[in-house]
Design a protein around this motif. Structure first.
Motif, PDB file in Angstrom:
ATOM      1  N   ALA A 282       0.847  -1.192   0.000  1.00  0.00           N
ATOM      2  CA  ALA A 282       0.000   0.000   0.000  1.00  0.00           C
ATOM      3  C   ALA A 282       0.880   1.239   0.000  1.00  0.00           C
ATOM      4  O   ALA A 282       2.029   1.203   0.453  1.00  0.00           O
ATOM      5  CB  ALA A 282      -0.899  -0.002   1.241  1.00  0.00           C
ATOM      6  N   ASP A 283       0.321   2.321  -0.531  1.00  0.00           N
ATOM      7  CA  ASP A 283       1.034   3.593  -0.495  1.00  0.00           C
ATOM      8  C   ASP A 283       1.369   3.912   0.959  1.00  0.00           C
ATOM      9  O   ASP A 283       0.523   3.782   1.838  1.00  0.00           O
ATOM     10  CB  ASP A 283       0.174   4.720  -1.076  1.00  0.00           C
ATOM     11  CG  ASP A 283      -0.003   4.591  -2.582  1.00  0.00           C
ATOM     12  OD1 ASP A 283       0.804   3.894  -3.225  1.00  0.00           O
ATOM     13  OD2 ASP A 283      -0.964   5.185  -3.114  1.00  0.00           O
ATOM     14  N   GLY A 284       2.590   4.298   1.190  1.00  0.00           N
ATOM     15  CA  GLY A 284       2.992   4.727   2.523  1.00  0.00           C
ATOM     16  C   GLY A 284       3.697   3.671   3.349  1.00  0.00           C
ATOM     17  O   GLY A 284       4.291   3.999   4.377  1.00  0.00           O
ATOM     18  N   LEU A 285       3.644   2.403   2.935  1.00  0.00           N
ATOM     19  CA  LEU A 285       4.287   1.354   3.740  1.00  0.00           C
ATOM     20  C   LEU A 285       5.796   1.572   3.836  1.00  0.00           C
ATOM     21  O   LEU A 285       6.347   1.625   4.941  1.00  0.00           O
ATOM     22  CB  LEU A 285       3.994  -0.042   3.177  1.00  0.00           C
ATOM     23  CG  LEU A 285       4.736  -1.192   3.880  1.00  0.00           C
ATOM     24  CD1 LEU A 285       4.264  -1.329   5.317  1.00  0.00           C
ATOM     25  CD2 LEU A 285       4.562  -2.493   3.118  1.00  0.00           C
ATOM     26  N   VAL A 286       6.458   1.716   2.709  1.00  0.00           N
ATOM     27  CA  VAL A 286       7.912   1.871   2.712  1.00  0.00           C
ATOM     28  C   VAL A 286       8.311   3.159   3.429  1.00  0.00           C
ATOM     29  O   VAL A 286       9.267   3.177   4.215  1.00  0.00           O
ATOM     30  CB  VAL A 286       8.481   1.828   1.277  1.00  0.00           C
ATOM     31  CG1 VAL A 286       9.979   2.090   1.266  1.00  0.00           C
ATOM     32  CG2 VAL A 286       8.174   0.480   0.623  1.00  0.00           C
ATOM     33  N   HIS A 287       7.569   4.214   3.207  1.00  0.00           N
ATOM     34  CA  HIS A 287       7.856   5.491   3.872  1.00  0.00           C
ATOM     35  C   HIS A 287       7.732   5.339   5.393  1.00  0.00           C
ATOM     36  O   HIS A 287       8.589   5.825   6.146  1.00  0.00           O
ATOM     37  CB  HIS A 287       6.920   6.586   3.359  1.00  0.00           C
ATOM     38  CG  HIS A 287       7.157   7.918   3.978  1.00  0.00           C
ATOM     39  ND1 HIS A 287       8.277   8.671   3.701  1.00  0.00           N
ATOM     40  CD2 HIS A 287       6.428   8.629   4.872  1.00  0.00           C
ATOM     41  CE1 HIS A 287       8.226   9.795   4.407  1.00  0.00           C
ATOM     42  NE2 HIS A 287       7.115   9.780   5.115  1.00  0.00           N
ATOM     43  N   ALA A 288       6.685   4.669   5.847  1.00  0.00           N
ATOM     44  CA  ALA A 288       6.480   4.479   7.285  1.00  0.00           C
ATOM     45  C   ALA A 288       7.613   3.656   7.895  1.00  0.00           C
ATOM     46  O   ALA A 288       8.134   3.995   8.964  1.00  0.00           O
ATOM     47  CB  ALA A 288       5.140   3.804   7.536  1.00  0.00           C
ATOM     48  N   ILE A 289       8.007   2.597   7.214  1.00  0.00           N
ATOM     49  CA  ILE A 289       9.098   1.754   7.710  1.00  0.00           C
ATOM     50  C   ILE A 289      10.395   2.552   7.765  1.00  0.00           C
ATOM     51  O   ILE A 289      11.156   2.458   8.738  1.00  0.00           O
ATOM     52  CB  ILE A 289       9.245   0.497   6.831  1.00  0.00           C
ATOM     53  CG1 ILE A 289       8.020  -0.410   7.017  1.00  0.00           C
ATOM     54  CG2 ILE A 289      10.535  -0.255   7.149  1.00  0.00           C
ATOM     55  CD1 ILE A 289       7.936  -1.547   6.035  1.00  0.00           C
ATOM     56  N   THR A 290      10.640   3.363   6.747  1.00  0.00           N
ATOM     57  CA  THR A 290      11.838   4.201   6.710  1.00  0.00           C
ATOM     58  C   THR A 290      11.850   5.178   7.879  1.00  0.00           C
ATOM     59  O   THR A 290      12.878   5.359   8.544  1.00  0.00           O
ATOM     60  CB  THR A 290      11.909   4.970   5.370  1.00  0.00           C
ATOM     61  OG1 THR A 290      11.917   4.015   4.306  1.00  0.00           O
ATOM     62  CG2 THR A 290      13.143   5.836   5.286  1.00  0.00           C
ATOM     63  N   GLU A 291      10.718   5.815   8.145  1.00  0.00           N
ATOM     64  CA  GLU A 291      10.640   6.761   9.264  1.00  0.00           C
ATOM     65  C   GLU A 291      10.885   6.076  10.605  1.00  0.00           C
ATOM     66  O   GLU A 291      11.578   6.612  11.468  1.00  0.00           O
ATOM     67  CB  GLU A 291       9.280   7.454   9.284  1.00  0.00           C
ATOM     68  CG  GLU A 291       9.140   8.542   8.254  1.00  0.00           C
ATOM     69  CD  GLU A 291       7.822   9.301   8.398  1.00  0.00           C
ATOM     70  OE1 GLU A 291       6.852   8.746   8.976  1.00  0.00           O
ATOM     71  OE2 GLU A 291       7.771  10.436   7.925  1.00  0.00           O
ATOM     72  N   ILE A 292      10.305   4.900  10.784  1.00  0.00           N
ATOM     73  CA  ILE A 292      10.494   4.168  12.035  1.00  0.00           C
ATOM     74  C   ILE A 292      11.957   3.773  12.193  1.00  0.00           C
ATOM     75  O   ILE A 292      12.550   3.943  13.266  1.00  0.00           O
ATOM     76  CB  ILE A 292       9.564   2.937  12.095  1.00  0.00           C
ATOM     77  CG1 ILE A 292       8.099   3.389  12.173  1.00  0.00           C
ATOM     78  CG2 ILE A 292       9.926   2.036  13.274  1.00  0.00           C
ATOM     79  CD1 ILE A 292       7.074   2.282  11.956  1.00  0.00           C
TER      80      ILE A 292
END
Length: 97
Positions: free
Chosen positions: A32-42
């Motif tokens: 889903a849109d945002g999965l990779v971004h969220a993992i990167t931020e975490i």
């Protein structure tokens, strides 16, 4: 009698991981849109030197899921435990290995 604490008092002795070290973590979640971004931020929250260019992506055969491998610099067992908890708490994440 020696005043040296037992080896188990040293948290580094309770782990098979030598700190600091590069530590790969595989995160599987809904594609889903945002999965990779969220993992990167975490990851960056727990490893300030995290390099997003090191991320590896692998889509499931059906295309519903995405495997995201991140490599962080592990500095302690507590850091890794907190990182795993943060990743598993994300609503798009299904499994963290």
């Amino acid at each position: 009698m020696s005043a040296t604490p037992p080896a188990s008092a040293d948290p580094r002795k309770d782990s098979l991981i030598e700190f600091p070290s590069f530590f790969p973590i595989k995160v599987m979640g809904l594609k889903a849109d945002g999965l990779v971004h969220a993992i990167t931020e975490i990851a960056a929250r727990f490893d300030p030197q995290f390099d997003a260019r090191s991320i590896e992506l692998r889509e499931s055969s059906g295309g519903k899921y995405l495997g995201v491998t991140i490599t962080v610099t592990a500095t302690s067992r507590a850091q890794l435990d907190d990182l795993y908890r943060a990743l598993t708490a994300h609503p798009l994440v299904k499994v963290v290995l």
